[in-house]
Structures are given as C-alpha cells and as structure tokens.
Design a protein around this motif. Sequence first.
Motif, short mmCIF file in Angstrom:
data_model
loop_
_atom_site.label_atom_id
_atom_site.label_comp_id
_atom_site.label_asym_id
_atom_site.label_seq_id
_atom_site.Cartn_x
_atom_site.Cartn_y
_atom_site.Cartn_z
N LYS A 143 44.11 35.28 57.28
CA LYS A 143 43.94 34.01 56.55
C LYS A 143 44.81 33.96 55.29
CE LYS A 143 39.53 33.97 55.94
NZ LYS A 143 38.23 33.60 55.42
N CYS A 144 45.38 35.09 54.92
CA CYS A 144 46.17 35.16 53.67
C CYS A 144 47.28 34.12 53.67
CB CYS A 144 46.77 36.56 53.52
SG CYS A 144 47.89 36.68 52.13
N ILE A 145 47.37 33.33 52.60
CA ILE A 145 48.42 32.30 52.49
C ILE A 145 49.58 32.75 51.59
CG2 ILE A 145 46.86 30.36 52.96
CD1 ILE A 145 46.78 29.86 49.89
N GLU A 146 49.54 34.02 51.20
CA GLU A 146 50.59 34.59 50.35
C GLU A 146 50.81 33.78 49.07
OE1 GLU A 146 53.96 36.16 52.75
OE2 GLU A 146 52.61 37.87 52.56
N CYS A 147 49.71 33.46 48.42
CA CYS A 147 49.81 32.78 47.12
C CYS A 147 50.11 33.79 46.01
CB CYS A 147 48.50 32.06 46.81
SG CYS A 147 47.09 33.19 46.63
N PHE A 148 49.85 35.06 46.28
CA PHE A 148 50.08 36.17 45.36
C PHE A 148 49.23 36.11 44.09
CE2 PHE A 148 54.35 35.86 47.56
CZ PHE A 148 53.99 36.76 48.55
N LEU A 149 48.14 35.34 44.14
CA LEU A 149 47.22 35.34 42.98
C LEU A 149 46.62 36.73 42.80
CD1 LEU A 149 45.35 31.91 43.28
CD2 LEU A 149 47.21 32.52 41.75
N CYS A 150 46.32 37.40 43.92
CA CYS A 150 45.74 38.75 43.81
C CYS A 150 46.77 39.71 43.21
CB CYS A 150 45.26 39.24 45.18
SG CYS A 150 46.54 39.29 46.44
N GLN A 151 48.02 39.58 43.65
CA GLN A 151 49.08 40.45 43.15
C GLN A 151 49.29 40.23 41.64
OE1 GLN A 151 49.40 42.47 45.98
NE2 GLN A 151 51.59 42.45 45.66
N PRO A 170 47.24 44.47 46.26
CA PRO A 170 46.17 44.12 47.20
C PRO A 170 46.61 43.33 48.43
CG PRO A 170 45.92 42.97 45.07
CD PRO A 170 46.95 44.03 44.88
N ARG A 171 47.56 42.40 48.27
CA ARG A 171 47.97 41.63 49.44
C ARG A 171 48.51 42.56 50.55
NH1 ARG A 171 49.02 40.54 53.64
NH2 ARG A 171 50.06 38.77 54.57
N PHE A 172 49.19 43.63 50.11
CA PHE A 172 49.80 44.51 51.11
C PHE A 172 48.86 45.63 51.54
CE2 PHE A 172 52.95 42.11 48.86
CZ PHE A 172 53.41 41.37 49.94
N PHE A 173 47.80 45.85 50.78
CA PHE A 173 46.75 46.75 51.28
C PHE A 173 46.02 46.07 52.45
CE2 PHE A 173 46.40 48.52 46.71
CZ PHE A 173 47.44 49.40 46.95
N ILE A 174 45.85 44.75 52.38
CA ILE A 174 45.17 44.10 53.51
C ILE A 174 46.07 44.09 54.75
CG2 ILE A 174 43.59 42.68 52.10
CD1 ILE A 174 45.15 40.22 52.84
N ARG A 175 47.36 44.03 54.56
CA ARG A 175 48.27 44.09 55.71
C ARG A 175 48.21 45.49 56.34
NH1 ARG A 175 50.20 42.34 60.20
NH2 ARG A 175 52.35 42.86 60.63
N VAL A 212 39.82 36.33 42.79
CA VAL A 212 40.73 35.18 42.67
C VAL A 212 41.26 34.67 44.00
CG1 VAL A 212 41.50 35.82 40.34
CG2 VAL A 212 42.81 36.61 42.32
N CYS A 213 40.93 35.33 45.10
CA CYS A 213 41.53 34.95 46.39
C CYS A 213 41.01 33.58 46.84
CB CYS A 213 41.23 36.00 47.46
SG CYS A 213 41.91 35.51 49.06
N PRO A 214 41.90 32.58 46.98
CA PRO A 214 41.44 31.25 47.38
C PRO A 214 40.96 31.20 48.83
CG PRO A 214 43.83 31.30 47.25
CD PRO A 214 43.35 32.62 46.76
N GLU A 215 41.32 32.19 49.62
CA GLU A 215 40.86 32.24 51.02
C GLU A 215 39.58 33.07 51.16
OE1 GLU A 215 41.94 30.75 53.91
OE2 GLU A 215 43.14 29.50 52.59
N HIS A 216 39.07 33.53 50.04
CA HIS A 216 37.82 34.31 50.01
C HIS A 216 37.88 35.54 50.92
CE1 HIS A 216 36.36 30.96 47.71
NE2 HIS A 216 36.65 30.14 48.70
N ILE A 217 39.03 36.14 50.98
CA ILE A 217 39.17 37.38 51.75
C ILE A 217 38.52 38.50 50.93
CG2 ILE A 217 40.81 39.03 52.75
CD1 ILE A 217 42.84 36.65 52.88
N LYS A 218 37.69 39.28 51.57
CA LYS A 218 37.02 40.38 50.85
C LYS A 218 37.99 41.57 50.81
CE LYS A 218 32.22 39.11 51.46
NZ LYS A 218 32.23 37.96 52.37
N ILE A 219 38.99 41.40 49.95
CA ILE A 219 40.10 42.36 49.90
C ILE A 219 39.60 43.77 49.62
CG2 ILE A 219 42.26 42.94 48.72
CD1 ILE A 219 42.45 39.94 47.88
N THR A 220 38.74 43.89 48.63
CA THR A 220 38.31 45.23 48.21
C THR A 220 37.32 45.83 49.21
OG1 THR A 220 38.38 44.23 46.01
CG2 THR A 220 37.68 46.52 46.15
FE1 SF4 Z 1 46.51 36.42 50.24
FE2 SF4 Z 1 44.20 36.03 48.95
FE3 SF4 Z 1 46.09 37.57 47.88
FE4 SF4 Z 1 46.45 34.93 48.02
S1 SF4 Z 1 44.90 36.02 46.81
S2 SF4 Z 1 47.97 36.57 48.53
S3 SF4 Z 1 45.44 34.49 49.98
S4 SF4 Z 1 44.99 37.99 49.79
#
Ligand code: SF4
Length: 251
Positions: A143-151, A170-175, A212-220
């Motif tokens: 679902k990641c939209i690569e907004c890079f808010l997490c980064q 974090p974005r690339f840890f989920i990948r 901060v993830c707008p897609e509510h991905i439970k990154i951690t």
């Molecule tokens: Fe992807 Fe969420 Fe990070 Fe945005 S904040 S890049 S949607 S993981």
Amino acid sequence: MSYDAHFRVWRGDDDGGELVDYTVEVNEGEVILDIIHRLQATQAGDLAVRWNCKAGKCGSCSAEVNGKPRLMCMNRMSTYAEDETVTVTPLRGFPVTKDLVTNVTYNYEKARQIPAFAPPAGVAPGEYRMQQIDVERSQEFRKCIECFLCQNTCHVSRDHEENKEAFAGPRFFIRAAELDMHPLDARDDRANFARDSQGLGMCNITKCCTDVCPEHIKITDNAIIPMKERVVDRKYDPVRWLGKTITRRKD
Ligand code: SF4
Ligand code: F3S
Ligand code: FES
C-alpha cells in the motif's frame, strides 16, 4: 463560507530562504494544497510545489504543516482554527530544491540497492502459487505510496545526515520485510541484508515512522520488529550454529 487565513510559507532554495507571510482566501471543504495553489495563482506565481493526484495516492505533495509531516492534499483546513497561523515548510529530512520541493534522491538510491525479487528456479511466470495468508501479509506493505513521510520523520537520518549512507530507512525496511516474508522469493538472506547493508540495527523502534504513515502501514510492528527478530533468531539459532560449526570443521 469563506475566510482569510494567515499562512507562512517557506521560500528559498538550497542556499537558504525564509518564511514569508501571506493572507489567502479559504473556502469550505478545502485542504492545504488548495490554499497553496490559490497562493501560487494569485500572489506567488513562482512558488514551487510538487503534487499530482490530489487524492492521497501519488505521494508527491509531502510537506510539513505546523511542523508535522503531512500530505498537503489530505490535510483539511477545518482542522485549523480560522485565526490560526498555518506554517508550511518543505520536508526537513531532505535537501531543498526550491520552496516546498525537496530532493528525495536518497530514497531512490536506497531503493536501487535492494536486490530484486528472485523467483524460484524452474517456475515460470503464471505458475507461481502462494497461500492467501501470505498474499495478505505482504499486501499491507504494497500500500506504500512512497510519500517518504516516514523517511523524513525517522530521527536516525532526520537529525544525522551522516547516518544516511548506512541507513536505508523505514520505507525500505518494509520492502525488505515484504521480500523476506514472500514464500516465492528464492533469496534467503533478506534479513541479513537488512542488518548488514540497510542499517536495521540503527532503528531503535521509536515508531515515529508508523505514526506519520498516511496509509496506516504498521511499519514498526509488522515489518521492522519481525525483521529484527529474524536477524536475532538466525544469528543465535543453535541448530544453525551447529550446522555452521560442523561445516567449518569439514573445511
Ligand atoms: Fe510508504 Fe507510509 Fe512511508 Fe509513505 S509513510 S513512504 S506510505 S511507508
Ligand atoms: Fe526510525 Fe521508525 Fe525505527 S522512526 S527509529 S525506523 S521505528
Ligand atoms: Fe498525490 Fe497529494 S497530490 S498524494
């Protein structure tokens, strides 16, 4: 109902800049991006802003609003009081190109470093089969939209430019987690790659990325922590240790 809002917008480039005050009309139902567009159309024709979909799906319009990382197109004006000053600044975690546009090359470089999905030998595309539960597990990460808010938010790189070389973010840890959990990925060293080449150990699980993830991905909880556990399991797994020791002795 319309009203005039007080905005402070950062104007400048990588040589420096400043916050500039503007008074801009706001109409019912508008979001921050609407106001930035009106500002551009009526008072600041050279204001640089990146956007595409205005629907929270392209990940282009990331900025900081009153210091909080946000998608400008999903941030409603109704969340701010009419007499409140709204300050819009570029993402602090990346170098500024101009005004609200930042240079996010760092993220693409980190993406390129991840070895691609490796399909199992002897199975042609179209013959891949996997359990629904495995599809659902990685679906969240897709679902990641690569907004890079997490980064932008993670303190490991936000406050320490010098960490960027070793830290993928974090974005690339989920990948990495997505590929590690993929039953058809033939590489079995994803977790080790995260530890050795992505700086997984530098993450101290503050969870700011998840917040901060707008897609509510439970990154951690769903990506980083399971990856950390796998790294530890593999390193200290007594069966693996015994296997490695026996192999070494044979050598
Ligand atoms: Fe992807 Fe969420 Fe990070 Fe945005 S904040 S890049 S949607 S993981
Ligand atoms: Fe950074 Fe997220 Fe870890 S904010 S420290 S990657 S939990
Ligand atoms: Fe696409 Fe905001 S313009 S996410």
